[in-house]
Design a protein around this motif. Sequence first.
Motif, PDB file in Angstrom:
ATOM      1  N   ALA A 108      -2.190   1.673   0.012  1.00  0.00           N
ATOM      2  CA  ALA A 108      -2.966   0.477  -0.335  1.00  0.00           C
ATOM      3  C   ALA A 108      -2.585  -0.739   0.503  1.00  0.00           C
ATOM      4  O   ALA A 108      -3.183  -1.802   0.348  1.00  0.00           O
ATOM      5  CB  ALA A 108      -2.783   0.162  -1.819  1.00  0.00           C
ATOM      6  N   GLY A 109      -1.578  -0.590   1.371  1.00  0.00           N
ATOM      7  CA  GLY A 109      -1.208  -1.690   2.250  1.00  0.00           C
ATOM      8  C   GLY A 109       0.141  -2.307   1.973  1.00  0.00           C
ATOM      9  O   GLY A 109       0.577  -3.190   2.716  1.00  0.00           O
ATOM     10  N   GLU A 110       0.832  -1.857   0.922  1.00  0.00           N
ATOM     11  CA  GLU A 110       2.164  -2.380   0.649  1.00  0.00           C
ATOM     12  C   GLU A 110       3.169  -1.777   1.631  1.00  0.00           C
ATOM     13  O   GLU A 110       2.948  -0.694   2.182  1.00  0.00           O
ATOM     14  CB  GLU A 110       2.579  -2.047  -0.789  1.00  0.00           C
ATOM     15  CG  GLU A 110       1.670  -2.660  -1.848  1.00  0.00           C
ATOM     16  CD  GLU A 110       2.063  -2.237  -3.253  1.00  0.00           C
ATOM     17  OE1 GLU A 110       3.081  -1.520  -3.382  1.00  0.00           O
ATOM     18  OE2 GLU A 110       1.357  -2.597  -4.202  1.00  0.00           O
ATOM     19  N   ARG A 111       4.262  -2.473   1.836  1.00  0.00           N
ATOM     20  CA  ARG A 111       5.311  -1.981   2.725  1.00  0.00           C
ATOM     21  C   ARG A 111       6.609  -1.811   1.937  1.00  0.00           C
ATOM     22  O   ARG A 111       7.168  -2.801   1.463  1.00  0.00           O
ATOM     23  CB  ARG A 111       5.522  -2.953   3.898  1.00  0.00           C
ATOM     24  CG  ARG A 111       4.370  -2.976   4.888  1.00  0.00           C
ATOM     25  CD  ARG A 111       4.249  -1.624   5.601  1.00  0.00           C
ATOM     26  NE  ARG A 111       3.059  -1.560   6.447  1.00  0.00           N
ATOM     27  CZ  ARG A 111       1.916  -1.009   6.077  1.00  0.00           C
ATOM     28  NH1 ARG A 111       1.796  -0.489   4.859  1.00  0.00           N
ATOM     29  NH2 ARG A 111       0.885  -0.973   6.899  1.00  0.00           N
ATOM     30  N   PRO A 112       7.081  -0.569   1.785  1.00  0.00           N
ATOM     31  CA  PRO A 112       8.322  -0.354   1.028  1.00  0.00           C
ATOM     32  C   PRO A 112       9.492  -1.090   1.660  1.00  0.00           C
ATOM     33  O   PRO A 112       9.603  -1.170   2.893  1.00  0.00           O
ATOM     34  CB  PRO A 112       8.520   1.165   1.119  1.00  0.00           C
ATOM     35  CG  PRO A 112       7.185   1.718   1.460  1.00  0.00           C
ATOM     36  CD  PRO A 112       6.508   0.674   2.296  1.00  0.00           C
ATOM     37  N   GLY A 113      10.371  -1.651   0.817  1.00  0.00           N
ATOM     38  CA  GLY A 113      11.560  -2.321   1.310  1.00  0.00           C
ATOM     39  C   GLY A 113      12.611  -1.320   1.755  1.00  0.00           C
ATOM     40  O   GLY A 113      12.463  -0.105   1.578  1.00  0.00           O
ATOM     41  N   THR A 114      13.699  -1.843   2.303  1.00  0.00           N
ATOM     42  CA  THR A 114      14.768  -0.971   2.795  1.00  0.00           C
ATOM     43  C   THR A 114      15.351  -0.116   1.686  1.00  0.00           C
ATOM     44  O   THR A 114      15.583   1.095   1.866  1.00  0.00           O
ATOM     45  CB  THR A 114      15.889  -1.831   3.426  1.00  0.00           C
ATOM     46  OG1 THR A 114      15.338  -2.626   4.473  1.00  0.00           O
ATOM     47  CG2 THR A 114      16.986  -0.943   3.994  1.00  0.00           C
ATOM     48  N   LEU A 115      15.579  -0.729   0.516  1.00  0.00           N
ATOM     49  CA  LEU A 115      16.161   0.020  -0.603  1.00  0.00           C
ATOM     50  C   LEU A 115      15.228   1.135  -1.048  1.00  0.00           C
ATOM     51  O   LEU A 115      15.671   2.239  -1.378  1.00  0.00           O
ATOM     52  CB  LEU A 115      16.459  -0.924  -1.766  1.00  0.00           C
ATOM     53  CG  LEU A 115      17.261  -0.333  -2.942  1.00  0.00           C
ATOM     54  CD1 LEU A 115      18.610   0.197  -2.459  1.00  0.00           C
ATOM     55  CD2 LEU A 115      17.457  -1.383  -4.032  1.00  0.00           C
ATOM     56  N   GLN A 116      13.925   0.863  -1.048  1.00  0.00           N
ATOM     57  CA  GLN A 116      12.971   1.895  -1.424  1.00  0.00           C
ATOM     58  C   GLN A 116      12.951   3.037  -0.413  1.00  0.00           C
ATOM     59  O   GLN A 116      12.846   4.209  -0.782  1.00  0.00           O
ATOM     60  CB  GLN A 116      11.571   1.303  -1.556  1.00  0.00           C
ATOM     61  CG  GLN A 116      11.367   0.504  -2.845  1.00  0.00           C
ATOM     62  CD  GLN A 116       9.946   0.020  -2.985  1.00  0.00           C
ATOM     63  OE1 GLN A 116       9.354  -0.487  -2.041  1.00  0.00           O
ATOM     64  NE2 GLN A 116       9.381   0.174  -4.171  1.00  0.00           N
ATOM     65  N   MET A 117      13.053   2.706   0.868  1.00  0.00           N
ATOM     66  CA  MET A 117      13.082   3.747   1.904  1.00  0.00           C
ATOM     67  C   MET A 117      14.318   4.632   1.743  1.00  0.00           C
ATOM     68  O   MET A 117      14.248   5.861   1.885  1.00  0.00           O
ATOM     69  CB  MET A 117      13.053   3.112   3.292  1.00  0.00           C
ATOM     70  CG  MET A 117      11.756   2.383   3.624  1.00  0.00           C
ATOM     71  SD  MET A 117      10.310   3.474   3.533  1.00  0.00           S
ATOM     72  CE  MET A 117      10.679   4.620   4.868  1.00  0.00           C
ATOM     73  N   VAL A 118      15.455   4.006   1.423  1.00  0.00           N
ATOM     74  CA  VAL A 118      16.672   4.781   1.166  1.00  0.00           C
ATOM     75  C   VAL A 118      16.464   5.682  -0.046  1.00  0.00           C
ATOM     76  O   VAL A 118      16.854   6.861  -0.054  1.00  0.00           O
ATOM     77  CB  VAL A 118      17.876   3.843   0.940  1.00  0.00           C
ATOM     78  CG1 VAL A 118      19.096   4.629   0.454  1.00  0.00           C
ATOM     79  CG2 VAL A 118      18.217   3.100   2.226  1.00  0.00           C
ATOM     80  N   GLY A 119      15.837   5.136  -1.085  1.00  0.00           N
ATOM     81  CA  GLY A 119      15.573   5.916  -2.295  1.00  0.00           C
ATOM     82  C   GLY A 119      14.653   7.097  -2.031  1.00  0.00           C
ATOM     83  O   GLY A 119      14.884   8.202  -2.540  1.00  0.00           O
ATOM     84  N   ILE A 120      13.607   6.879  -1.230  1.00  0.00           N
ATOM     85  CA  ILE A 120      12.689   7.965  -0.889  1.00  0.00           C
ATOM     86  C   ILE A 120      13.429   9.076  -0.159  1.00  0.00           C
ATOM     87  O   ILE A 120      13.266  10.265  -0.458  1.00  0.00           O
ATOM     88  CB  ILE A 120      11.526   7.434  -0.019  1.00  0.00           C
ATOM     89  CG1 ILE A 120      10.620   6.528  -0.861  1.00  0.00           C
ATOM     90  CG2 ILE A 120      10.722   8.581   0.571  1.00  0.00           C
ATOM     91  CD1 ILE A 120       9.570   5.791  -0.049  1.00  0.00           C
ATOM     92  N   ALA A 121      14.269   8.685   0.803  1.00  0.00           N
ATOM     93  CA  ALA A 121      15.035   9.680   1.570  1.00  0.00           C
ATOM     94  C   ALA A 121      15.971  10.478   0.658  1.00  0.00           C
ATOM     95  O   ALA A 121      16.037  11.709   0.741  1.00  0.00           O
ATOM     96  CB  ALA A 121      15.831   8.981   2.672  1.00  0.00           C
ATOM     97  N   CYS A 122      16.682   9.769  -0.234  1.00  0.00           N
ATOM     98  CA  CYS A 122      17.607  10.457  -1.156  1.00  0.00           C
ATOM     99  C   CYS A 122      16.864  11.426  -2.059  1.00  0.00           C
ATOM    100  O   CYS A 122      17.289  12.578  -2.255  1.00  0.00           O
ATOM    101  CB  CYS A 122      18.354   9.429  -2.006  1.00  0.00           C
ATOM    102  SG  CYS A 122      19.618   8.498  -1.129  1.00  0.00           S
ATOM    103  N   ALA A 123      15.741  10.968  -2.617  1.00  0.00           N
ATOM    104  CA  ALA A 123      14.982  11.814  -3.541  1.00  0.00           C
ATOM    105  C   ALA A 123      14.435  13.049  -2.835  1.00  0.00           C
ATOM    106  O   ALA A 123      14.509  14.162  -3.365  1.00  0.00           O
ATOM    107  CB  ALA A 123      13.841  11.008  -4.162  1.00  0.00           C
ATOM    108  N   LEU A 124      13.895  12.872  -1.636  1.00  0.00           N
ATOM    109  CA  LEU A 124      13.341  14.006  -0.903  1.00  0.00           C
ATOM    110  C   LEU A 124      14.422  15.017  -0.524  1.00  0.00           C
ATOM    111  O   LEU A 124      14.228  16.233  -0.658  1.00  0.00           O
ATOM    112  CB  LEU A 124      12.614  13.520   0.352  1.00  0.00           C
ATOM    113  CG  LEU A 124      11.276  12.792   0.117  1.00  0.00           C
ATOM    114  CD1 LEU A 124      10.722  12.265   1.439  1.00  0.00           C
ATOM    115  CD2 LEU A 124      10.271  13.726  -0.543  1.00  0.00           C
TER     116      LEU A 124
END
Length: 279
Positions: free
Chosen positions: A109-125
């Motif tokens: 939708a156009g939002e940009r994940p923050g650094t903490l969210q990117m770290v969280g995505i990587a950890c979860a995956l």
Amino acid sequence: MLAAVLALLASVSWGTSDFVAGVEARRSTAWTAALGGQVVASLSLVALLLATSSASLSPAALAPAAVGGAVGGFGVVLQYRALALLDMGVVSPIIAGAALVPVVWGTIAGERPGTLQMVGIACALVGIVLISRRERARAPSPHTRRGILYAALSATALGLFLVALDLGGRSDPLLTVATARTAAALTLLIAAASARPAIRLRARALPALLLIGLLIAAANLLFTSATTHGDLAVVGVLGWLNPAVTMAWAVGMLQERLGALQVLAAVLVFAGVVCITLG
């Protein structure tokens, strides 16, 4: 403090409901547990809505909740099927990955994940991949692959349900939740009437089905109340610990054993969910 307590109680209710449903799915079928639980939850929430709310909204305002409820209903069936096929300690961390879906939705939708969210995505995956590969290596069978696939599809559907609640919750929260659960129950009833899946209604299962549905309704009400008393970032984390609660019940009641790699994978997933929510 009140918001944190309410959110934790919501997690306990959701996680306990999933555990009871997983056990009942093994005794009867996933469709039995899903249909019974959703119908009881829907009737409970509608009764409460009629008793306490006079809100009147247009159908368009409730559309996201209705669509999300329909999708989430199938997510619940898939979740219960996965819980019936695999150890709950394997399924629960994968289900926790549902938290990834709202982030992906926001990015599209156009939002940009923050650094903490990117770290969280990587950890979860990484955690989900680890636990999936470990289970396939330990028990390489179509049975195992189906369970993992069901869990992954369920996480996707439940994640879309969270997106729908966010879109619809900007109106009346109780009305939104009641609409979503009613849509889920009606969708599953129509699907069951059309596809005629295996449904075994046992008299001894009635208390379990009532408990599943009432816990689902309680969790929705507790989470909705928590969001009105505190910051959504904190409530979101504490309210999405239900897979950990399910794992705890499985270890305590079913004596499921968690290997070191399984524990590491689960920690990565839940740490990722916390980072995604706080980010």
